[in-house]
Design an enzyme around this catalytic site. Structure first.
Site: not given
Ligand code: IMP
Length: 485
Positions: A22, A50
């Site tokens: 982000d 995004h």
């Molecule tokens: P997952 O990718 O859904 O398995 O989540 C694993 C970790 O990555 C968690 O802490 C999510 O909040 C973080 N995360 C996944 N995608 C994003 C993103 O696009 N932005 C920020 N954090 C993310």
């Protein structure tokens, strides 16, 4: 795209987020996309969010590369990505409503793994411990590595669904049946899963014309002169190996991985571009050395996830301006979140807020050979004027483990909010950028050891003060000063 073989091979740059996601990567991609022929993704899936502000309104994309508003750019989803087929089809439909038809511009590798219903089920059951986005991403990558379970294939690629829809759907259903068999309402839920699988098959058919079986697609294009920009999803601190286990995503987010998941040989690599933001945020659990309010902030986030507390509740309860003046860093963090809109674009969760951590950036720049950096949200630093810091606090060293409060913070002169607004109004010229902001930029460059070539001054793509573009790099900076040096 037309390339001219006479001009020789092209090149590729890789853009990654340097913090916890982000950072405003999509805005920078949108800004520099005119310098590229292809924008490609190499990792992650619908866990990304995004956000792009356009004249037609705000669009939140999850799987399509962020250069959608540049008709001259081909978009490519590389084999390292995992696909939520239904969401991808919906995303394309949403884009058509704002006048963007990607039928002839988007190419998808047929080797992408498909996120299956069983992956959602498993992520929703177990992901809360990490704070995942619940999109089935972790279980999908886990199955990709496992290949088979009990002798049956568990990693299903897009090409499986297109070549044998019936057999692939049967494998997906069997996997979800195995998971649900102990549940009391298994029958009902299986009916819903059957519908989900049918929708996935339909979506795969709708996407079929965009799917490429040619694994040399990008390599041939670049050999013919195309310029590729790889768009990293999630960010360096969330890499499955280099991040802090288990609080990470399940894919490799590092720039080197662009040449694995992005289907291009590394011989074409030119620059690594980092994107950071000046008010740092993190969603999900896990270490965050510069977090305002430290453990109390982390606990607040965990509770917000549990209760579904988000933007609306915070805005009903707090006056951010009043919180900003508090001596408690937790309050300052809450105020900054409210004033700068730090809520998850996909999930709506409040994000944990932290100081700009220059020691962390220095390490990432060194580890990954980051050539240039864009620093977003520098306009937001003007809020610190009304805080007890009396200036812009930056973190210069990690807190010693178990010794809260020992972190090294330096306070720099604050920016004048009026001058920042004037600078935004005056863009693209740089004359109006306040001198204090330029001094800040130089300070950051010295600390992290890489030139900052753009300062984000607002959410829109034209709110970026640009000092150079990748490819026209300023002279190399001396190596970063070590913290405390
Ligand atoms: P997952 O990718 O859904 O398995 O989540 C694993 C970790 O990555 C968690 O802490 C999510 O909040 C973080 N995360 C996944 N995608 C994003 C993103 O696009 N932005 C920020 N954090 C993310």
């Amino acid at each position: 795209m037309t390339t001219d073989p006479a001009r020789g091979p092209g090149h590729s740059d890789v853009l990654v987020g340097l913090q916890y996601g982000d950072e405003g990567k999509a805005k920078i991609i949108d800004l520099i996309a005119p310098d590229y022929d292809v924008v490609a993704r190499f990792n992650g899936g619908a866990n990304a969010g995004h956000t792009i502000d356009t004249p037609a309104g705000r669009v939140v994309l999850q799987q399509v590369p962020s250069a959608v508003f540049h008709p001259g750019c081909e978009l490519y989803i590389g084999s390292g990505c995992v696909l939520n087929l239904v969401k991808l089809r919906d995303e394309l439909a949403l884009l058509r409503t704002v006048g963007v038809d990607l039928a002839d511009r988007l190419r998808i590798s047929d080797r992408c793994a498909v996120v299956q219903p069983v992956h959602f089920l498993l992520d929703q059951r177990t992901g809360a411990a990490i704070g995942t986005t619940g999109n089935g991403i972790g279980p999908c990558y886990a199955d990709r590595a496992a290949r088979t379970r009990d002798g049956v294939r568990c990693n299903l690629q897009l090409r499986d669904l297109l070549e044998d829809p019936e057999g692939t759907a049967a494998l997906m259903l069997a996997a979800v049946e195995r998971e649900l068999k102990e549940e009391a309402d298994a029958g009902e839920r299986l009916a819903a899963e059957r519908e989900r699988i049918a929708a996935m098959r339909e979506s795969a058919e709708a996407l079929r014309p965009m799917v490429t079986t040619d694994r040399t697609h990008l390599a041939r294009k670049v050999a013919d002169g195309a310029r590729v920009l790889f768009e990293g999803a999630q960010s360096l601190m969330l890499d499955v190996v280099q991040g802090d286990q288990p609080y990470v995503t399940s894919s490799h987010t590092l720039p080197g991985h662009a040449y694995v998941g992005g289907d291009l040989p590394p011989r074409y690599h030119r620059h690594t571009i980092g994107v950071a933001k000046a008010v740092v945020s993190r969603v999900g659990h896990g270490p965050f050395p510069s977090e305002l309010g430290a453990e109390r902030s982390a606990a607040y986030f965990a509770e917000a996830c549990r209760t579904g507390r988000g933007r609306t509740e915070e805005q009903a309860e707090h006056d951010p301006q009043q919180l900003l003046g508090s001596a408690d860093p937790l309050d300052v963090g809450t105020a900054l979140r409210m004033l700068t809109g730090e809520y998850g674009s996909g999930t709506g969760r409040p994000r944990r807020i932290g100081l700009l951590d220059l020691e962390q950036l220095r390490e990432q720049v060194t580890l990954h050979g980051v050539d240039v950096v864009y620093l977003n949200k520098t306009d937001c630093l003007a809020h610190y004027r009304d805080s007890h810091y009396g200036g812009v606090p930056v973190q210069l060293a990690a807190a010693a483990p178990g010794a809260p409060g020992s972190e090294r913070i330096e306070v720099l002169p604050v920016f004048d909010a009026e001058q920042v607004r004037a600078a935004v109004a005056g863009l693209p010229g740089l004359d109006g950028v306040p001198a204090s902001m330029l001094a800040f930029k130089e300070y950051v460059e010295q600390r992290i050891g890489a030139p900052v070539i753009g300062l984000g001054l607002g959410p829109e793509r034209d709110c970026t003060a640009e000092f150079a573009r990748p490819g026209t790099l300023p002279a190399a900076l001396p190596a970063a000063r070590q913290a405390g040096g």
